[in-house]
Design an enzyme around this catalytic site. Structure first.
Site, PDB file in Angstrom:
ATOM      1  N   ASP A 149       6.700  -5.299  -5.052  1.00  0.00           N
ATOM      2  CA  ASP A 149       7.077  -4.461  -6.311  1.00  0.00           C
ATOM      3  C   ASP A 149       7.951  -3.281  -5.949  1.00  0.00           C
ATOM      4  OD1 ASP A 149       5.303  -2.883  -4.339  1.00  0.00           O
ATOM      5  OD2 ASP A 149       4.965  -1.427  -5.705  1.00  0.00           O
ATOM      6  N   ASP A 187       3.184  -8.579  -0.582  1.00  0.00           N
ATOM      7  CA  ASP A 187       3.076  -7.031  -0.380  1.00  0.00           C
ATOM      8  C   ASP A 187       1.676  -6.687  -0.879  1.00  0.00           C
ATOM      9  OD1 ASP A 187       3.682  -4.355  -0.090  1.00  0.00           O
ATOM     10  OD2 ASP A 187       3.961  -4.205  -2.462  1.00  0.00           O
ATOM     11  N   ASP A 228       0.221  -2.747  -1.292  1.00  0.00           N
ATOM     12  CA  ASP A 228       0.271  -1.617  -2.105  1.00  0.00           C
ATOM     13  C   ASP A 228       0.980  -1.767  -3.496  1.00  0.00           C
ATOM     14  OD1 ASP A 228      -1.585  -0.041  -0.741  1.00  0.00           O
ATOM     15  OD2 ASP A 228       0.238   0.403   0.524  1.00  0.00           O
TER      16      ASP A 228
HETATM   17  C1  2M8 Z   1       2.441   3.909   2.523  1.00  0.00           C
HETATM   18  O1  2M8 Z   1       3.404   2.969   2.087  1.00  0.00           O
HETATM   19  C2  2M8 Z   1       3.232   2.654   0.840  1.00  0.00           C
HETATM   20  C3  2M8 Z   1       3.725   1.256   0.292  1.00  0.00           C
HETATM   21  O2  2M8 Z   1       4.538   1.116  -0.736  1.00  0.00           O
HETATM   22  C4  2M8 Z   1       4.384   3.752  -0.091  1.00  0.00           C
HETATM   23  O3  2M8 Z   1       5.414   3.817   0.539  1.00  0.00           O
HETATM   24  O4  2M8 Z   1       3.851   4.127  -1.024  1.00  0.00           O
HETATM   25  C5  2M8 Z   1       2.270   3.318   4.016  1.00  0.00           C
HETATM   26  O5  2M8 Z   1       2.126   4.776   4.848  1.00  0.00           O
HETATM   27  C6  2M8 Z   1       0.851   2.863   4.247  1.00  0.00           C
HETATM   28  O6  2M8 Z   1       0.622   2.739   5.572  1.00  0.00           O
HETATM   29  C7  2M8 Z   1      -0.102   3.408   3.320  1.00  0.00           C
HETATM   30  O7  2M8 Z   1      -1.483   2.766   3.576  1.00  0.00           O
HETATM   31  C8  2M8 Z   1       0.176   3.541   1.934  1.00  0.00           C
HETATM   32  C9  2M8 Z   1      -0.784   4.100   1.202  1.00  0.00           C
HETATM   33  O8  2M8 Z   1      -0.549   4.374  -0.343  1.00  0.00           O
HETATM   34  O9  2M8 Z   1       1.371   4.435   1.671  1.00  0.00           O
HETATM   35 MG    MG Z   2       4.406  -2.235  -2.636  1.00  0.00          MG
HETATM   36 MG    MG Z   3       4.024  -2.316   0.935  1.00  0.00          MG
END
Ligand code: 2M8
Ligand code: MG
Ligand code: MG
Length: 262
Positions: free
Chosen positions: A200, A6, A8
């Site tokens: 995570d 993963d 983020d």
């Molecule tokens: C979004 O994804 C993260 C992944 O865990 C979230 O839900 O917090 C998505 O929209 C992704 O496209 C974007 O880059 C990310 C940014 O924090 O948020």
């Molecule tokens: Mg994540």
């Molecule tokens: Mg993710």
């Protein structure tokens, strides 16, 4: 082996999106020819930029929580859309929200600036995060009521809610476990590919459950989720610092001979 990760909150810091603390482990993986494959909720458009800034990421990757798998080893690239198209997800989301008068807001109906504000991404990256093909992130205000009620209505409609670090993600049957299967087919070359996976959040559970070795990163803010994910090991620190440590420890365990030779 391949490392499926993963981004983020895992390889990237939850707030700064920095990955540099993971450089020592990335270097070792590179030396051992073990590919690092992103399996992320990010879009294809976001991944195009990320692959330039993190050169260790392989040409094969999963986007949108497994809804899209891309193989750029061939020209033209191969794009497999495994998930439910975003337009169908938007339709279902708007219907349920109207029925429940729910407070959620989808990425399709807000500005790039609003997504930048929610995520801390620069404006151009936020615009790319809004280019969805097979998933729909939903902003659900913290402590707003009705979240469980909403999730149940989504499930009754035959769809699912996957929990990311910040957002709820509406999806069909595809998840990061589906992406893992497809990546195994693409990379396995007829031989079984063993997978070390890191993640995570709830949207990573299917990835961790299907892997041969799994590491869960603790959240940077707030308490760790109490429920264990099958055999996943909990890393000692969140984000790229924990990623680096967990991968180096895993390599040490898997390849003690090579490690001591170098
Ligand atoms: C979004 O994804 C993260 C992944 O865990 C979230 O839900 O917090 C998505 O929209 C992704 O496209 C974007 O880059 C990310 C940014 O924090 O948020
Ligand atoms: Mg994540
Ligand atoms: Mg993710």
């Amino acid at each position: 082996w391949a490392v499926l990760t993963d981004l983020d909150g895992t390889l990237l810091d939850h707030d700064s999106y920095d990955w540099h603390p993971a450089e020592p482990a990335l270097q070792r993986l590179r030396a051992l020819n073990i590919p690092v494959i992103a399996v992320t909720s990010k879009t294809r458009a976001e991944m195009a930029d990320l692959r330039l800034s993190i050169p260790d990421l392989a040409l094969v990757f999963g986007c949108e929580n497994g809804g899209v798998v891309v193989d750029q080893r061939s020209k033209p690239e191969r794009v497999d859309v495994l998930g439910t198209p975003t337009e169908a997800l938007v339709y279902c989301f708007e219907r349920i929200r109207a029925e429940q008068d729910a407070p959620g807001l989808g990425f399709h109906e807000v500005s790039d600036a609003r997504v930048a504000q929610w995520t801390g991404l620069p404006l151009d990256q936020a615009a790319k995060a809004r280019r969805r093909e097979a998933s729909l992130p939903i902003y659900w205000p913290e402590d707003a009521p009705g979240r469980q009620f909403f999730i149940e209505a989504v499930e009754r409609a035959g769809l699912r809610v996957l929990a990311g670090g910040r957002f709820l993600h509406l999806a069909g049957s595809a998840d990061k476990g589906t992406a893992l299967d497809r990546i195994r087919q693409l990379l396995g070359d007829g031989r079984p590919l063993k997978v070390m996976a890191l993640g995570d959040s709830g949207n990573d559970d299917a990835l961790l459950a299907a892997a041969d070795w799994a590491v869960r990163l603790p959240p940077k803010h707030g308490p760790a989720r109490p429920e264990p994910v099958s055999k996943a090991i909990l890393a000692s620190q969140p984000g790229p610092v924990g990623w680096n440590e967990a991968v180096l420890q895993w390599l040490q365990r898997m390849q003690p001979a090579q490690e001591t030779q170098s």
